[in-house]
Design a protein around this motif. Structure first.
Motif, mmCIF file in Angstrom:
data_model
loop_
_atom_site.group_PDB
_atom_site.id
_atom_site.type_symbol
_atom_site.label_atom_id
_atom_site.label_comp_id
_atom_site.label_asym_id
_atom_site.label_seq_id
_atom_site.Cartn_x
_atom_site.Cartn_y
_atom_site.Cartn_z
ATOM 1 N N GLY A 50 0.646 -1.030 -0.081
ATOM 2 C CA GLY A 50 -0.058 0.297 0.052
ATOM 3 C C GLY A 50 0.881 1.747 0.228
ATOM 4 N N LYS B 73 3.133 6.443 15.054
ATOM 5 C CA LYS B 73 3.307 7.180 15.410
ATOM 6 C C LYS B 73 3.581 6.794 16.772
ATOM 7 C CE LYS B 73 -0.578 10.445 16.277
ATOM 8 N NZ LYS B 73 -1.761 10.907 16.315
ATOM 9 N N ARG C 23 1.448 3.950 13.042
ATOM 10 C CA ARG C 23 0.224 4.786 12.328
ATOM 11 C C ARG C 23 -1.343 4.942 12.151
ATOM 12 N NH1 ARG C 23 2.336 9.975 12.353
ATOM 13 N NH2 ARG C 23 -0.370 10.668 11.150
ATOM 14 N N PRO C 24 -2.080 5.795 12.316
ATOM 15 C CA PRO C 24 -3.445 4.864 11.948
ATOM 16 C C PRO C 24 -3.821 4.939 10.785
ATOM 17 C CG PRO C 24 -3.915 6.901 13.900
ATOM 18 C CD PRO C 24 -2.045 6.751 13.567
ATOM 19 N N GLY C 25 -4.848 3.902 9.899
ATOM 20 C CA GLY C 25 -4.391 3.590 9.019
ATOM 21 C C GLY C 25 -3.713 2.869 8.273
ATOM 22 N N VAL C 26 -2.822 1.754 9.064
ATOM 23 C CA VAL C 26 -1.727 0.957 8.665
ATOM 24 C C VAL C 26 -2.631 0.035 9.410
ATOM 25 C CG1 VAL C 26 0.034 -0.244 8.749
ATOM 26 C CG2 VAL C 26 -0.103 2.240 8.689
ATOM 27 N N LEU C 27 -2.616 -1.227 8.040
ATOM 28 C CA LEU C 27 -3.337 -2.545 9.121
ATOM 29 C C LEU C 27 -1.967 -3.663 9.516
ATOM 30 C CD1 LEU C 27 -5.887 -4.779 9.121
ATOM 31 C CD2 LEU C 27 -5.377 -5.354 6.574
ATOM 32 N N ASP D 130 -5.622 -10.553 11.804
ATOM 33 C CA ASP D 130 -6.132 -8.897 12.015
ATOM 34 C C ASP D 130 -5.003 -8.840 14.007
ATOM 35 O OD1 ASP D 130 -5.787 -5.927 12.967
ATOM 36 O OD2 ASP D 130 -7.798 -5.882 11.912
ATOM 37 N N SER E 252 -1.085 -0.131 4.365
ATOM 38 C CA SER E 252 -1.056 1.700 4.426
ATOM 39 C C SER E 252 -2.539 1.114 3.971
ATOM 40 C CB SER E 252 -0.546 2.406 3.210
ATOM 41 O OG SER E 252 -0.896 3.265 4.079
ATOM 42 N N THR E 253 -4.163 1.372 4.381
ATOM 43 C CA THR E 253 -4.859 2.243 3.777
ATOM 44 C C THR E 253 -5.245 3.632 3.543
ATOM 45 O OG1 THR E 253 -6.260 2.059 6.308
ATOM 46 C CG2 THR E 253 -5.790 -0.064 4.777
ATOM 47 N N LEU E 254 -4.045 4.095 3.756
ATOM 48 C CA LEU E 254 -4.406 5.699 3.091
ATOM 49 C C LEU E 254 -3.967 6.263 2.282
ATOM 50 C CD1 LEU E 254 -4.167 7.195 6.903
ATOM 51 C CD2 LEU E 254 -6.477 6.267 5.959
ATOM 52 N N HIS E 255 -4.822 6.212 0.498
ATOM 53 C CA HIS E 255 -3.612 6.184 -0.874
ATOM 54 C C HIS E 255 -4.130 8.200 -1.186
ATOM 55 C CE1 HIS E 255 -3.229 2.277 -0.909
ATOM 56 N NE2 HIS E 255 -4.329 1.605 -0.334
#
Length: 100
Positions: free
Chosen positions: A9, A58, A63-67, A74, A95-98
């Motif tokens: 990601g 973090k 960080r938030p958004g990292v699976l 999970d 990373s779920t944030l792109h």
């Protein structure tokens, strides 16, 4: 302890664009202490992340958004930072944030 770490990601860009890393991570006190995710994340930050560690971590966690998956499960189901790792485990960071 031998582990396979996979980054996806876009996180692989922080590790010289290498997606899969077969690594040997030593526990803090040799073989006496179990390796937990908190220790692995610190090791990754020191040994694999080549640039912009703030995009991966973090504080002491991702960080938030990292699976995070440990053997396709999970990490939220196995204890998050306290997840105990075993030899030959596969740990995946996605990373779920792109951008777009």
């Amino acid at each position: 302890m031998q582990l396979t770490l996979e980054f996806g990601g876009g996180l692989e860009l922080l590790c010289d664009s290498v997606k899969i890393h077969n690594v040997n991570v030593d526990t803090k006190n040799g073989g006496d202490k179990q390796l937990i995710m908190k220790d692995l994340l610190a090791w990754v930050r020191t040994n694999l992340i080549k640039e912009r560690p703030e995009m991966f971590m973090k504080g002491d966690s991702v960080r938030p958004g990292v699976l995070v998956l440990v053997n396709d499960c999970d990490w939220e189901l196995s204890g998050l930072l306290d997840t105990v790792l075993q030899a030959k485990d596969v740990v995946v960071f996605i990373s779920t944030l792109h951008g777009g």
